[in-house]
Design a protein around this motif. Sequence first.
Motif, PDB file in Angstrom:
ATOM      1  N   HIS A  47      39.246  37.027  63.814  1.00 45.41           N
ATOM      2  CA  HIS A  47      39.300  38.330  63.035  1.00 45.41           C
ATOM      3  C   HIS A  47      39.736  39.421  64.251  1.00 45.41           C
ATOM      4  N   GLU A  52      35.337  45.455  59.610  1.00 51.25           N
ATOM      5  CA  GLU A  52      36.635  44.869  59.111  1.00 51.25           C
ATOM      6  C   GLU A  52      36.914  45.674  57.786  1.00 51.25           C
ATOM      7  N   ASP A  78      41.798  35.109  51.076  1.00 48.69           N
ATOM      8  CA  ASP A  78      40.470  35.786  50.834  1.00 48.69           C
ATOM      9  C   ASP A  78      40.620  36.895  49.768  1.00 48.69           C
TER      10      ASP A  78
HETATM   11  O1  H79 Z   1      36.988  38.301  56.447  1.00 49.84           O
HETATM   12  C1  H79 Z   1      35.544  38.189  56.356  1.00 49.84           C
HETATM   13  C2  H79 Z   1      35.036  39.018  55.085  1.00 49.84           C
HETATM   14  O2  H79 Z   1      35.631  40.553  55.546  1.00 49.84           O
HETATM   15  C3  H79 Z   1      35.466  38.630  54.181  1.00 49.84           C
HETATM   16  N1  H79 Z   1      35.638  37.430  54.291  1.00 49.84           N
HETATM   17  C4  H79 Z   1      35.473  36.990  55.421  1.00 49.84           C
HETATM   18  C5  H79 Z   1      36.094  35.737  56.023  1.00 49.84           C
HETATM   19  C6  H79 Z   1      34.470  38.949  52.869  1.00 49.84           C
HETATM   20  N2  H79 Z   1      33.487  39.946  53.133  1.00 49.84           N
HETATM   21  N3  H79 Z   1      32.733  39.767  51.988  1.00 49.84           N
HETATM   22  N4  H79 Z   1      33.270  38.954  51.266  1.00 49.84           N
HETATM   23  C7  H79 Z   1      34.113  38.412  51.847  1.00 49.84           C
HETATM   24  C8  H79 Z   1      32.868  38.430  49.970  1.00 49.84           C
HETATM   25  C9  H79 Z   1      32.182  39.618  49.600  1.00 49.84           C
HETATM   26  C10 H79 Z   1      32.055  39.703  48.167  1.00 49.84           C
HETATM   27  C11 H79 Z   1      31.189  40.936  47.695  1.00 49.84           C
HETATM   28 FE1  H79 Z   1      31.547  41.787  45.826  1.00 49.84          FE
HETATM   29  C12 H79 Z   1      31.912  41.829  47.933  1.00 49.84           C
HETATM   30  C13 H79 Z   1      29.992  40.893  47.166  1.00 49.84           C
HETATM   31  C14 H79 Z   1      29.707  42.247  47.006  1.00 49.84           C
HETATM   32  C15 H79 Z   1      30.956  43.006  47.239  1.00 49.84           C
HETATM   33  C16 H79 Z   1      33.163  41.505  45.064  1.00 49.84           C
HETATM   34  C17 H79 Z   1      32.397  42.753  44.583  1.00 49.84           C
HETATM   35  C18 H79 Z   1      32.493  40.726  44.621  1.00 49.84           C
HETATM   36  C19 H79 Z   1      31.442  40.977  43.884  1.00 49.84           C
HETATM   37  C20 H79 Z   1      31.219  42.431  43.843  1.00 49.84           C
END
Ligand code: H79
Length: 440
Positions: free
Chosen positions: A43, A54, A203
Motif C-alpha cells: 500500500h 489510507e 477492492d
Molecule cells: O486497502 C485496504 C483497506 O483500505 C481496504 N482493503 C484493504 C486491502 C478496506 N478497508 N476496509 N475494508 C476494506 C472493508 C471495510 C468494510 C467496511 Fe463498511 C467499511 C465496513 C464498515 C465500513 C461498507 C460500509 C461496508 C459496510 C459498511
Amino acid sequence: MKQLILFFLLLPCFVQAQQKIVPADIANKMQWFSDAKLGIFIHWGIYSVGGVDESWSFHNKKISWPDYIKQLDGFTAKNYNPQQWADLIKESGARYSVITTKHHDGVALWDTKQNHYSVVKNSPAKRDVLKPFYEALRKDSIKCGAYFSLIDWSYPDYPGFLNDSSRYKVSDDYERWNRFRHFFQSQLKEVSDNYNPDLWWFDGDWEHSAEEWEAEKVRNMLLANNPNTIINGRLQGYGDYETPEQNFPVSRPAYKWWELCMTTNNNWGYHLNDDNWKTPYEVITIFADVISNGGNLLLDIGPKADGTIPDQQVHILKELGKWNKKHDEAIFGTLGGLPQGHFYGPTTLSKDSSNLYLFLPGKVTGDIVVKGLLNKIENITVVGTNESLSHKIVGKVSWSPIPGLVYITVPQNVQDEYMTVLKLKLDGPVRLYRGHGGLQ
Ligand code: H79
C-alpha cells in the motif's frame, strides 16, 4: 446486542460470493496461484506523507479533504529503489506481489490519461512509479498484481465521498454514473495495457452491485487482454478466489482458492503512531495455518513517501524469508493438509500426498501425536536439517483395521528458531481413518 446487530449488518460486505465462476473452468490458470502460497501486498500512496489511514481518514472525517489531498505535495519517492523492493520480496520467499495502482482516494500511481489525480501530474515524484517496480518484479520472476479500487471517492462523478454524504443516487442520474463507469473502465484498460498484470486485486465492490459496476463486462475485458489473468473475489461474484481480509478463518473456506490479506502492524499504509507490529513468529505461525487450510497469505507492507520500507517490515520479511528457505519443500507447491482432528497443528502434503509435513506449534518438544493415519511411515526427518526421528505406534490392536496413534519424540536440539517442521515419508498417498472409534 447492538454489536451483534452491527455484525450482521456489516456481514454482506464480507461475504464474497464466487458463485458466477465454475472452479473447473479456471483450474489451469489458478495453478501458479495455488503453488505460490505467499504474496507481498504494498500500500503506497499519498497517505504515507502524513502517516494517516489510507483514504478512510478523510472519508471518516478524521482529517479534512483539503488537508488529505495536500499530501500530494510531500509524495517525493526520492529514495525509491524498485529493484531493492523486488529483491526484498524475493528474499521473503513470496512468489507474487500486489501494489496499489489506485486506492479509494482516487490518486493514480501511474500516468493516467484520464482527467484525474496522479502522482505523475500532481506530486513531486513526477513519474510513473509502477512501471519500474513491475519490471523489477519480472526480472526476479515474481508475478505482478495490480490492486485497483473500484471506489473513487475523489472523482466528481462518483456518488460516494464522505461517510455521511453522497453526491447523488445512481438511480437518479444514470448519465452521471455512466460517465464514472467510462472513466474507471478506461483506467483499468490503461493499467491492463501498460503492465499486463498476472493478477487483479479489486477492492470496494460493496458500494455498488454487479450490474452497476458492469462486473461481467469488466472481467471479460481484462480476460480479453490476458486470458490467464487472475481476479480476486471483490468483483461482485466475478472473481476467481475468496478474499478474506484481516479475519482469520477457523474452518477451511469453502471455495477452492482463497487468500488472507493481512497487515504487519494494524495499518495498510505507512502510519505514524502504530507500533503494533506482529512478530516474525506470529507471521510465520499464521502463514503455516493459512497454507494448512489450503490458502495463500498476502502480507502487507506500507512504504514511506520517500520510497523507503520501514525497518520493522524489512525485518519481518527477512526472517520470514529465512524460515521459508529452510522449509521450502514443506510450503511451496504443496497441498493443504489434514482435516482438523489428526494433529494439533498445521500440516501440508506434497502434491502426490505421500509426504506429510507437520508444523510444530508453540516450539513444542517432547512427544507429539498423529491420529488416524492409515499409512505406514517409511521415515521421519526434520525439514531443513539432516536429523531423523524415530516413532512409536501406540494402541494398535491386532484384530482391528483402525490405526494406532503415532508418537514422535521431538528433541530440543532439532528445534527451529520459529517453527520446526517434520516430514513423514509415507508408503503412498495419504489414507486417513476418520471414524468415531468404531470400525467404520
Ligand atoms: O486497502 C485496504 C483497506 O483500505 C481496504 N482493503 C484493504 C486491502 C478496506 N478497508 N476496509 N475494508 C476494506 C472493508 C471495510 C468494510 C467496511 Fe463498511 C467499511 C465496513 C464498515 C465500513 C461498507 C460500509 C461496508 C459496510 C459498511
